[in-house]
Design a protein around this motif. Structure first.
Motif, PDB file in Angstrom:
ATOM      1  N   SER A   1       0.854  -1.142  -0.103  1.00 39.03           N
ATOM      2  CA  SER A   1       0.069  -0.082   0.041  1.00 39.03           C
ATOM      3  C   SER A   1       0.730   1.163  -0.068  1.00 39.03           C
ATOM      4  O   SER A   1       2.229   1.209   0.549  1.00 39.03           O
ATOM      5  N   ARG A   2       0.468   2.406  -0.574  1.00 38.90           N
ATOM      6  CA  ARG A   2       1.027   3.372  -0.651  1.00 38.90           C
ATOM      7  C   ARG A   2       1.406   4.220   0.355  1.00 38.90           C
ATOM      8  O   ARG A   2       0.491   4.358   1.341  1.00 38.90           O
ATOM      9  N   VAL A   3       2.782   4.760   0.619  1.00 42.52           N
ATOM     10  CA  VAL A   3       2.955   5.395   1.924  1.00 42.52           C
ATOM     11  C   VAL A   3       3.572   6.916   1.584  1.00 42.52           C
ATOM     12  O   VAL A   3       3.692   7.584   2.561  1.00 42.52           O
ATOM     13  N   SER A   4       4.041   7.260   0.641  1.00 44.37           N
ATOM     14  CA  SER A   4       4.432   8.352   0.271  1.00 44.37           C
ATOM     15  C   SER A   4       4.754   8.808  -1.019  1.00 44.37           C
ATOM     16  O   SER A   4       4.288   8.054  -1.947  1.00 44.37           O
ATOM     17  N   ALA A   5       4.927  10.022  -1.446  1.00 45.39           N
ATOM     18  CA  ALA A   5       4.964  10.426  -2.808  1.00 45.39           C
ATOM     19  C   ALA A   5       5.850   9.773  -3.891  1.00 45.39           C
ATOM     20  O   ALA A   5       5.417   9.643  -4.936  1.00 45.39           O
ATOM     21  N   GLY A   6       6.759   9.101  -3.239  1.00 43.02           N
ATOM     22  CA  GLY A   6       7.397   8.003  -4.305  1.00 43.02           C
ATOM     23  C   GLY A   6       6.560   6.963  -4.780  1.00 43.02           C
ATOM     24  O   GLY A   6       6.876   6.322  -5.717  1.00 43.02           O
ATOM     25  N   CYS A   7       5.326   6.551  -4.099  1.00 45.82           N
ATOM     26  CA  CYS A   7       4.695   5.668  -4.427  1.00 45.82           C
ATOM     27  C   CYS A   7       3.624   6.008  -5.491  1.00 45.82           C
ATOM     28  O   CYS A   7       2.918   4.965  -6.124  1.00 45.82           O
TER      29      CYS A   7
END
Ligand code: SF4
Length: 250
Positions: free
Chosen positions: A19-25
């Motif tokens: 699951s996405r956690v930060s801008a890089g995701c």
């Protein structure tokens, strides 16, 4: 299965999904591939994580089938330290890695706080890295420094902002890369140069993976030089013109 990722030889995915956690995701290639091929049914939000994360115990023996020593990217399609992956399963993955010292296992996480708390054991064939895409997540640097791995690294890919100044104490390797794919966010080359120069000043290995662009692995050079250093192997960069097979790519 081989891989296009230049800093590794193989990928091994004992778990899939995340699951996405930060801008890089934002443009996570693993999510895009999983949705496109129906391996995930739902977007990789935190709410959907329990549905999207799958353990694959049947893949735990795969590294035993490789006859020659390899660098292995662990969980290119997931994050081994995602909070929903049970300790017991992470321990099984670590047991395999410890049992195969001929291979070098490269784990990359955006959850370095869990890696820092992981008790190990941490044999020297396990390299532990964290992704840092901008200064908003620079705290990951301190967290990865605190883990028990003997080789620790940073992946600044996709590099979305300047990381300077960056303290590389206790870090052995830095990978830099721009974002690729449709809608990619442009990387300012000065951000990459600043990291390169900090690595040079500190004797930290530097690997420049790719420029930002619509496809992966475009322009794998910085200022016309190819940087392919690894921990303990600070080989000099060489001219991009020597990369005949990709020199025409832009
Ligand atoms: S942590 Fe990695 S695998 Fe997980 S969503 Fe973000 S980019 Fe994708």
């Amino acid at each position: 299965m081989g891989t296009k990722i230049r800093w590794t030889n193989e990928t091994w995915n004992p778990t899939t999904g995340c699951s996405r956690v930060s801008a890089g995701c934002k443009h996570c290639y693993a999510e895009q591939i999983s949705l496109r091929f129906g391996r995930s049914k739902k977007p990789w939000t935190a709410r959907n994580a329990a549905d999207n994360i799958v353990l694959h115990p049947e893949r735990l023996r795969k590294p035993y089938t490789w006859r020659t020593p390899k660098r292995v990217f662990v969980n290119s399609m997931s994050d081994l330290f995602h909070e929903l992956i049970p300790d017991e399963f992470v321990a099984q993955v670590f047991a395999v890695m410890a049992d195969l010292p001929q291979h070098t296992f490269q784990i990359l996480t955006k959850r370095p706080e869990r890696a820092a708390a992981w008790p190990g054991p941490w044999p020297d064939n396990i390299w532990m890295g964290t992704s840092i895409e901008n200064r908003r997540v620079i705290h990951r640097l301190d967290e990865i420094r605190g883990c028990g791995a003997q080789t620790r690294f940073i992946s600044a890919e996709p590099l979305l902002g300047s990381l300077t100044p960056i303290d590389l104490t206790g870090i052995h390797w830095v990978i830099v890369g721009g974002e690729s794919g449709p809608g990619h966010r442009a990387m300012n080359h000065q951000w990459a140069r600043d990291i390169r120069d900090t690595c040079l000043a500190r004797g930290v290995a530097f690997f420049f993976k790719q420029d930002s662009g619509p496809r992966t692995e475009m322009r794998p050079w910085l200022d016309q030089m190819v940087w392919e250093q690894y921990p303990g192997a600070l080989v000099p960069p060489y001219p991009a013109a020597a990369l005949n097979e990709v020199a025409g790519s832009g």
